[in-house]
Design a protein around this motif. Structure first.
Motif, PDB file in Angstrom:
ATOM      1  N   ARG A  35      -0.875  42.484  25.024  1.00  0.00           N
ATOM      2  CA  ARG A  35      -1.711  42.316  24.149  1.00  0.00           C
ATOM      3  C   ARG A  35      -1.879  43.585  23.230  1.00  0.00           C
ATOM      4  N   VAL A  36      -1.403  43.807  22.132  1.00  0.00           N
ATOM      5  CA  VAL A  36      -1.100  45.000  21.197  1.00  0.00           C
ATOM      6  C   VAL A  36      -1.958  45.074  20.278  1.00  0.00           C
ATOM      7  N   GLU A  37      -2.918  46.136  20.124  1.00  0.00           N
ATOM      8  CA  GLU A  37      -3.750  46.179  18.733  1.00  0.00           C
ATOM      9  C   GLU A  37      -2.863  46.840  17.460  1.00  0.00           C
ATOM     10  N   VAL A  38      -2.905  45.968  16.495  1.00  0.00           N
ATOM     11  CA  VAL A  38      -2.075  46.237  15.300  1.00  0.00           C
ATOM     12  C   VAL A  38      -2.693  46.530  14.013  1.00  0.00           C
ATOM     13  N   ALA A  39      -4.118  46.527  14.232  1.00  0.00           N
ATOM     14  CA  ALA A  39      -4.951  47.094  13.202  1.00  0.00           C
ATOM     15  C   ALA A  39      -6.328  47.225  13.890  1.00  0.00           C
ATOM     16  N   GLU A  40      -7.331  47.881  13.208  1.00  0.00           N
ATOM     17  CA  GLU A  40      -8.633  47.816  14.036  1.00  0.00           C
ATOM     18  C   GLU A  40      -9.542  46.831  14.344  1.00  0.00           C
ATOM     19  N   GLY A  41      -9.576  46.605  15.703  1.00  0.00           N
ATOM     20  CA  GLY A  41     -10.269  45.412  16.067  1.00  0.00           C
ATOM     21  C   GLY A  41      -9.290  44.048  16.109  1.00  0.00           C
ATOM     22  N   ILE A  42      -7.882  44.313  15.820  1.00  0.00           N
ATOM     23  CA  ILE A  42      -7.221  43.132  15.705  1.00  0.00           C
ATOM     24  C   ILE A  42      -5.826  43.240  16.830  1.00  0.00           C
ATOM     25  N   ASP A  63      17.856  33.343  25.360  1.00  0.00           N
ATOM     26  CA  ASP A  63      19.328  33.430  24.932  1.00  0.00           C
ATOM     27  C   ASP A  63      19.560  34.768  24.551  1.00  0.00           C
ATOM     28  N   LEU A  64      18.792  35.419  23.319  1.00  0.00           N
ATOM     29  CA  LEU A  64      18.960  36.535  22.651  1.00  0.00           C
ATOM     30  C   LEU A  64      18.565  37.668  23.711  1.00  0.00           C
ATOM     31  N   ALA A  65      17.655  37.391  24.534  1.00  0.00           N
ATOM     32  CA  ALA A  65      17.294  38.515  25.535  1.00  0.00           C
ATOM     33  C   ALA A  65      18.420  38.953  26.495  1.00  0.00           C
ATOM     34  N   ALA A  66      19.552  38.432  26.607  1.00  0.00           N
ATOM     35  CA  ALA A  66      20.697  38.824  27.450  1.00  0.00           C
ATOM     36  C   ALA A  66      21.195  39.852  26.856  1.00  0.00           C
ATOM     37  N   ASP A  67      20.973  40.379  25.528  1.00  0.00           N
ATOM     38  CA  ASP A  67      21.500  41.565  25.042  1.00  0.00           C
ATOM     39  C   ASP A  67      20.642  42.253  23.926  1.00  0.00           C
ATOM     40  N   HIS A  68      19.415  41.556  23.925  1.00  0.00           N
ATOM     41  CA  HIS A  68      18.200  42.366  22.715  1.00  0.00           C
ATOM     42  C   HIS A  68      17.129  42.360  23.672  1.00  0.00           C
ATOM     43  N   THR A  69      16.120  43.236  23.167  1.00  0.00           N
ATOM     44  CA  THR A  69      14.884  43.390  23.385  1.00  0.00           C
ATOM     45  C   THR A  69      14.265  42.175  22.347  1.00  0.00           C
ATOM     46  N   VAL A  70      13.726  41.266  22.825  1.00  0.00           N
ATOM     47  CA  VAL A  70      13.185  40.157  22.033  1.00  0.00           C
ATOM     48  C   VAL A  70      11.597  40.235  22.153  1.00  0.00           C
ATOM     49  N   ILE A  71      11.071  40.094  20.962  1.00  0.00           N
ATOM     50  CA  ILE A  71       9.520  40.290  20.941  1.00  0.00           C
ATOM     51  C   ILE A  71       9.023  38.929  20.129  1.00  0.00           C
ATOM     52  N   CYS A  72       8.046  38.108  20.815  1.00  0.00           N
ATOM     53  CA  CYS A  72       7.926  36.930  20.328  1.00  0.00           C
ATOM     54  C   CYS A  72       6.164  36.776  20.039  1.00  0.00           C
ATOM     55  N   PRO A  73       5.486  37.422  18.938  1.00  0.00           N
ATOM     56  CA  PRO A  73       4.197  37.383  18.994  1.00  0.00           C
ATOM     57  C   PRO A  73       3.560  36.240  18.376  1.00  0.00           C
ATOM     58  N   GLY A  78      -2.327  30.750  18.071  1.00  0.00           N
ATOM     59  CA  GLY A  78      -2.258  30.913  19.439  1.00  0.00           C
ATOM     60  C   GLY A  78      -3.258  31.826  19.959  1.00  0.00           C
ATOM     61  N   ASP A  79      -2.683  32.929  20.961  1.00  0.00           N
ATOM     62  CA  ASP A  79      -3.625  33.801  21.652  1.00  0.00           C
ATOM     63  C   ASP A  79      -4.126  35.127  20.948  1.00  0.00           C
ATOM     64  N   SER A  80      -3.666  35.091  19.703  1.00  0.00           N
ATOM     65  CA  SER A  80      -3.850  36.351  18.846  1.00  0.00           C
ATOM     66  C   SER A  80      -5.309  36.207  18.382  1.00  0.00           C
ATOM     67  N   ASP A  81      -5.827  37.508  17.743  1.00  0.00           N
ATOM     68  CA  ASP A  81      -7.205  37.409  17.316  1.00  0.00           C
ATOM     69  C   ASP A  81      -7.092  36.410  16.132  1.00  0.00           C
ATOM     70  N   LYS A  82      -8.526  36.267  15.580  1.00  0.00           N
ATOM     71  CA  LYS A  82      -8.630  35.493  14.433  1.00  0.00           C
ATOM     72  C   LYS A  82      -9.625  35.953  13.698  1.00  0.00           C
ATOM     73  N   ILE A 110       2.918  42.973  12.136  1.00  0.00           N
ATOM     74  CA  ILE A 110       4.147  42.891  12.781  1.00  0.00           C
ATOM     75  C   ILE A 110       5.034  44.177  12.756  1.00  0.00           C
ATOM     76  N   VAL A 111       5.114  44.931  11.776  1.00  0.00           N
ATOM     77  CA  VAL A 111       5.491  46.411  11.761  1.00  0.00           C
ATOM     78  C   VAL A 111       4.914  47.365  12.745  1.00  0.00           C
ATOM     79  N   ALA A 112       3.587  46.960  12.592  1.00  0.00           N
ATOM     80  CA  ALA A 112       2.666  47.714  13.594  1.00  0.00           C
ATOM     81  C   ALA A 112       2.966  47.583  15.036  1.00  0.00           C
ATOM     82  N   LEU A 113       3.200  46.160  15.151  1.00  0.00           N
ATOM     83  CA  LEU A 113       3.410  45.575  16.875  1.00  0.00           C
ATOM     84  C   LEU A 113       4.602  46.301  17.378  1.00  0.00           C
ATOM     85  N   ALA A 114       5.872  46.347  16.471  1.00  0.00           N
ATOM     86  CA  ALA A 114       7.006  46.697  17.011  1.00  0.00           C
ATOM     87  C   ALA A 114       7.024  48.298  17.188  1.00  0.00           C
ATOM     88  N   ARG A 115       6.224  48.821  16.340  1.00  0.00           N
ATOM     89  CA  ARG A 115       6.274  50.376  16.273  1.00  0.00           C
ATOM     90  C   ARG A 115       5.323  50.773  17.753  1.00  0.00           C
TER      91      ARG A 115
END
Length: 292
Positions: A12-19, A51-61, A67-71, A89-94
């Protein structure tokens, strides 16, 4: 009911205040972020991601509001604008240690990815958009009785109140309708996965409607401003779509070409849920994009 992508860790990654966003992370190597569409969650990427995780870091939010993200409540038009969701998404990746990353989105996630590519060109190395048109082009392409295929777009574009009430009165029937009519291969979405989607949507009606409402308002404003300014996607772009052009009277490759200088556009023979119906083709296309 919950179901995870095998071999992936959940954070669970905070990407904005309270989100905070719920994100599945797996693999190692150069980062790739995969964004889901409607009416789904990050789970739609399960085949491609492993499949991609064999040679990449894969992030699926899970996107904001899904889903289970904040609303967060829709207190203004910006809350569910694609500009805001792209910033998530940019904040998540960072937050996960990635200043630059490849980005692929399907359906609603593709609209977020498109906006991220325009707003954050220094962060997005490669961009893939699956089975969607940019928001402004989509609304311009819909006309006459052919626009009936997008009735849900018009329903959820209405002011707060009626759309939410109508959908909440029978959420499983509403969301199941799209899972049924948009799939060429129903077996690609097993009952357990389908139930995950329905359970998630049932909990998310106001935020899903807010996401669509933004695309009938503020998202158009952002696209129109960028078109007038001549802003284009500067990274390599791949677009995969069903061939709806003949029925709706538009040339998809030309519409996308106006936004992307380095474009690879192709049509697919599967249904809308292509990452589940034909994951081999999607994975191959993404690997080709990453090699460009």
């Amino acid at each position: 009911m919950t179901q995870n992508i095998p071999g992936f860790d959940y954070r669970r990654v905070e990407v904005a205040e309270g989100i905070g966003l719920n994100a599945a992370v797996g693999g190692s190597g150069s980062p790739v972020v995969l964004l889901h569409g409607f009416p789904q969650t990050h789970l739609m990427w399960r085949h491609v991601a492993t499949d991609l995780a064999a040679d990449h870091t894969v992030i699926c939010p899970d996107l904001r509001g899904y889903g289970d993200s904040d609303k967060p409540a829709e207190v203004g038009p910006d809350v569910y604008s694609k500009r805001t969701m792209a910033h998530d998404i940019v904040a998540l990746a960072r937050a996960l240690g990635h200043e630059r990353f490849a980005l692929a989105g399907h359906d609603r996630g593709a609209l977020v990815a498109f906006r991220a590519g325009l707003d954050h060109p220094d962060s997005i190395t490669h961009l893939a958009c699956l089975d969607v048109l940019p928001t402004l082009d989509m609304w311009e392409a819909l006309h006459g009785v052919q626009a009936a295929v997008g009735f849900h777009l018009y329903l959820m574009a209405q002011p707060p109140g009626l759309p939410e009430q109508l959908i909440q009165n029978s959420p499983d029937a509403f969301f199941s309708y799209f899972l049924d009519i948009w799939a060429n291969d129903p077996e690609a979405m097993p009952p357990g996965v389908r139930q995950v989607y329905l359970d998630a949507c049932r909990r998310s009606v106001p935020s899903i409607v807010a996401d669509y409402r933004a695309s009938a308002g503020i998202d158009i404003e952002h696209d129109r401003s960028d078109r007038a300014a001549g802003r284009r996607l500067t990274m390599p772009v791949s677009v995969l779509q069903q061939d709806w052009g003949a029925a709706l009277g538009y040339e998809a490759a030309a519409l996308w070409g106006a936004w992307a200088a380095d474009l690879d556009h192709s049509t697919v023979s599967c249904g809308h849920f292509m990452a589940e119906e034909d994951p081999e083709t999607i994975t191959k296309s993404l690997r080709g994009l990453l090699a460009r």
